[in-house]
Design an enzyme around this catalytic site. Structure first.
Site, PDB file in Angstrom:
ATOM      1  N   SER A  53       0.816  -1.215   0.000  1.00 59.47           N
ATOM      2  CA  SER A  53       0.000   0.000   0.000  1.00 59.47           C
ATOM      3  C   SER A  53       0.850   1.265   0.000  1.00 59.47           C
ATOM      4  O   SER A  53       0.471   2.271  -0.605  1.00 59.47           O
ATOM      5  CB  SER A  53      -0.938  -0.001   1.208  1.00 59.47           C
ATOM      6  N   ASP A  98       1.097  -0.170   8.258  1.00 63.82           N
ATOM      7  CA  ASP A  98       2.491  -0.609   8.240  1.00 63.82           C
ATOM      8  C   ASP A  98       3.121  -0.310   6.883  1.00 63.82           C
ATOM      9  O   ASP A  98       2.438  -0.005   5.907  1.00 63.82           O
ATOM     10  CB  ASP A  98       2.587  -2.103   8.563  1.00 63.82           C
ATOM     11  N   ASP A 107       5.411  -1.999   4.050  1.00 63.72           N
ATOM     12  CA  ASP A 107       6.019  -3.219   3.520  1.00 63.72           C
ATOM     13  C   ASP A 107       7.358  -2.849   2.892  1.00 63.72           C
ATOM     14  O   ASP A 107       7.412  -2.040   1.960  1.00 63.72           O
ATOM     15  CB  ASP A 107       5.109  -3.858   2.475  1.00 63.72           C
ATOM     16  N   ASP A 146       7.021  -4.258   8.061  1.00 58.72           N
ATOM     17  CA  ASP A 146       7.150  -5.653   7.639  1.00 58.72           C
ATOM     18  C   ASP A 146       8.371  -5.716   6.731  1.00 58.72           C
ATOM     19  O   ASP A 146       8.361  -5.172   5.625  1.00 58.72           O
ATOM     20  CB  ASP A 146       5.908  -6.117   6.882  1.00 58.72           C
ATOM     21  N   LYS A 187     -10.578  -1.001  -0.310  1.00 64.60           N
ATOM     22  CA  LYS A 187      -9.873  -1.601   0.817  1.00 64.60           C
ATOM     23  C   LYS A 187     -10.585  -1.273   2.127  1.00 64.60           C
ATOM     24  O   LYS A 187     -10.725  -2.136   3.002  1.00 64.60           O
ATOM     25  CB  LYS A 187      -8.417  -1.117   0.861  1.00 64.60           C
ATOM     26  N   TYR A 240     -11.077  -8.623   4.350  1.00 65.70           N
ATOM     27  CA  TYR A 240      -9.730  -8.140   4.038  1.00 65.70           C
ATOM     28  C   TYR A 240      -8.733  -8.883   4.922  1.00 65.70           C
ATOM     29  O   TYR A 240      -8.511  -8.512   6.068  1.00 65.70           O
ATOM     30  CB  TYR A 240      -9.621  -6.630   4.276  1.00 65.70           C
TER      31      TYR A 240
END
Length: 727
Positions: free
Chosen positions: A103, A114, A116, A169, A230, A239
């Site tokens: 995202s 978070d 990624d 993450d 989303k 989701y």
């Protein structure tokens, strides 16, 4: 001069419309009307008021955290380079770089989301020891880092943590070069040379995000639409890739495909078309943004004609970067059913919005999961402390999808599960605790046989065994699986002021099918809060045992020898002692014995059994299915997870769309990307046929008849195992 400028302005949209995005022609190139533009403004305003956009301060902090993280991994690689005896020049040139994906890379992240991230390092720095141990220890000793959680055995190995309050993450990929260039082009296929499958999956997160942004006609319209959907998916409980629904990349690809089919549409149009398209999509035909390409590198790509395992995929959503994979392999029959129900819900609301009968807030009303089913599985997770719970919970959550698949497998798809992708915490417990819930119902349309039972004790045993194989297991980490009725749902999972909706009466004009019912007689349960009440029920049970034993003995004479032996043993057990804590159930004249030996110390007070003398449940035929809380059927006051449970039924346009039936054609045209056409000279005929070829559940679904009989389901626990006899 002004005329030529006007001509140039008109030619640009014309050129945009002339370009084809995706593997098929668009459904419509029509642009927005004044009403569409107004609805788009209202949608964007709603998204802003819903808090989906982060502040400038938070955006700046994220950039600062990424810079800090980039320096940490550079220092880590230099340290390892020196320890491995490389020259000082090599140590100086040693490098690692950080890329973002998900995202954040797509530009649709919100406050508190978070980031990624992917760390790419040289060939001599590995994932197993260097990343998950050396870098892990470095991060663990930093004051800015908290909630550090390694997940090395995930499909895509990851390390989760918070850095200065920002959730991260972090993946790792080691590429085949000694020095990683600072300006590495990750979209170049050369980064995939001499790397293993986990590394390919790690690299593809960034490669897929870049490709998606290149394959949509209008990036800003794509971002607004994706941000909206989303948010909708989270509100409606669909989701979560880890529990068998769809994650961020899945939703991004689905939205991108709709953008390709309607290249000139604005966000309000795209949201509406999204639901129109996917309520009519012919799964398991794949959703693809571009043709599937082969490469001399030889990595496996998604192809159900060649790979039998790909034929079992229920909802293929194919990534656009080589090697093309199915990003939604986690979807099961049950979760696909839930998502299709929600797509139809979204489509209905969008139709009302288009007719000005509803506003955007209506579409985002939360899904009332605990009003949608009568029966639930509760998975309680406990650990010694909060840190252990964090890692233990992450592992158990990653395995919940397996429990859904196991139940589908062992019941031939007749018992459907709805895993809810949210965890709940009981603050009253002394130990660290959280719980997940799964809704249960029989498959609609199934022909019911009298006395049919579902026994998933072995299924739950298998699940618990797989969970307890956790390589980072520590003392105090426990898991308990139990059954709860809707009225027994613990209060800590319900929001403040939560009240069940009243059930409206069924219209008198409605013709009902004949009522089929059965009776449940329970002597007493396994646990009682009040000791006096418990002793009283034990006395009552003792008086009834002789009568029940005679009934069982007489029933045995009319059964086959095997049934007689079972009933004889049951009589002996009944006569032995009340300390065995047995429950007697009379189901259509067939008595079923179930032991209730679940450990009480692991469960909350809300789950303790209270005595129920007699329960009569009715099922009025298939017309009552899926009516949720609007059903006129009165739900009885019931006992806990150890008592008998019954009847596992669910409670629960513009002119450019004149040719919307072409959606189905688009679904099949998507298959052109796999080695040209799949219908000519293809042994399977089509990807859809190929997917169904190896799918016993799909074959079963094509042969079932409508359900007109009684669906009986009893739930109980036997020495910590879940018993579901009867559906």
């Amino acid at each position: 001069m002004s005329n030529s400028g006007g001509m140039m302005a008109l030619s640009q949209p014309s050129q945009l419309a002339a370009k084809q995005y995706g593997v098929t022609k668009p459904i419509s190139r029509a642009g927005p009307t004044a009403a569409d533009l107004q609805r788009t403004l209202e949608l964007e305003k709603f998204l802003v008021h819903s808090g989906l956009y982060e502040s400038e301060e938070e955006a700046a902090k994220r950039e600062e955290v990424l810079l800090r993280l980039g320096q940490i991994v550079k220092d880590w690689v230099k340290q390892l380079t020196g320890l491995r005896g490389y020259t000082d020049q090599m140590v100086e040139e040693a490098n690692a770089v950080i890329f973002t994906f998900g995202s954040y890379r797509l530009g649709v992240h919100g406050p508190g989301a978070d980031i990624d991230t992917l760390c790419i390092g040289p060939s001599y720095v590995n994932r197993e020891a260097d990343f998950f141990f050396v870098l892990h220890d470095i991060l663990a000793n930093m004051d800015e880092v908290s909630e550090l959680q390694p997940v090395p055995d995930a499909h895509v190995p990851v390390m989760k943590f918070k850095f200065d309050g920002i959730s991260i993450d972090l993946l790792y990929a080691s590429i085949s070069c000694l020095v990683v260039p600072e300006n590495l082009d990750i979209s170049d296929v050369s980064v995939l040379y001499n790397v293993d499958e986990p590394t390919v999956r790690s690299l593809n997160g960034c490669r897929v995000a870049d490709q998606i942004l290149k394959l949509v006609p209008n990036v800003e319209h794509f971002r607004t639409t994706l941000r909206c959907l989303k948010f909708w998916a989270k509100r409606r409980g669909v989701y979560s890739n880890v529990t068998g629904f769809l994650g961020g990349v899945n939703w991004a690809i689905l939205v991108a495909r709709v953008c390709q089919l309607y290249p000139n549409a604005v966000p309000s149009m795209l949201v509406s078309r999204f639901f129109r398209v996917y309520t009519q999509w012919r799964w398991p035909n794949p959703v693809m943004l571009c043709p599937i390409e082969e490469n001399e590198l030889g990595f496996s790509v998604w192809d159900p004609r060649k790979k039998p395992c790909d034929r079992t995929h229920r909802m293929p959503i194919i990534t656009p970067a080589y090697p093309c994979m199915n990003s939604s392999y986690n979807v099961s029959t049950s979760t696909l059913r839930v998502m299709m129900e929600q797509f139809h819900y979204g489509n209905k609301i969008c139709e009302e919005i288009d007719l000005t009968k509803a506003c955007w807030s209506r579409m985002f009303e939360p899904y009332l999961f605990f009003e949608s089913y009568k029966n639930y599985l509760q998975v309680d997770i406990v650990a010694a402390d909060a840190d252990d719970l964090r890692t233990w919970k992450g592992w158990v959550e990653s395995r919940l999808r397996q429990l859904t698949l196991m139940i589908e497998r062992d019941t031939l798809g007749k018992l459907q599960c709805h895993p809810y992708p949210h965890d709940y915490v009981d603050a009253s417990k002394q130990c660290a605790h959280c719980a997940f819930f799964m809704g249960l119902q029989r498959k609609q349309g199934e022909t019911v046989q009298e006395g049919q039972q579902f026994d998933i004790r072995d299924t739950v045993d298998e699940f618990r065994h797989s969970v307890n194989m956790y390589m980072f297991w520590r003392p105090g980490m426990k898991i308990h699986v139990s059954h709860v009725r809707r009225r027994q749902i613990p209060s800590y999972v319900l929001p403040n002021g939560y009240n069940k909706r009243p059930r409206p009466s069924k219209p008198t004009s409605q013709v009902e099918e004949p009522v089929k019912s059965f009776h449940v007689t329970e002597v007493y349960g396994s646990e009682h809060v009040d000791g006096t009440r418990k002793r009283k029920n034990e006395d009552m049970a003792g008086e009834k045992y002789d009568v029940i034993a005679k009934r069982l003995s007489s029933s045995a004479e009319s059964h086959d020898p095997i049934s007689s032996n079972i009933l004889d043993k049951s009589v002996d057990i009944l006569r032995s002692s009340t300390r065995n804590r047995m429950c007697l159930f009379e189901v259509n004249r067939f008595e079923v014995l179930a032991s209730n030996g679940f450990s009480a110390d692991a469960m909350s007070d809300a789950q303790k059994v209270r005595p129920v003398e007699s329960i009569e449940l009715s099922y009025r035929g298939k017309n009552d299915l899926d009516k949720g809380i609007a059903s006129s059927e009165q739900e009885p006051e019931c006992a806990s997870n150890s008592s008998v449970i019954t009847s596992a039924t669910s409670d629960g346009g513009s002119s450019d769309d004149a040719g919307i039936e072409s959606v189905a054609d688009c679904a099949e045209d998507n298959m052109v990307g796999v080695e040209g056409t799949v219908r000519e000279g293809d042994e399977m005929g089509s990807l859809q046929d190929a997917a169904r070829e190896g799918d016993p559940v799909a074959r079963l679904e094509n042969t079932v008849t409508s359900a007109k009989g009684l669906m009986q389901v009893s739930f109980g626990t036997v020495r910590g195992k879940v018993l579901i006899p009867g559906a």
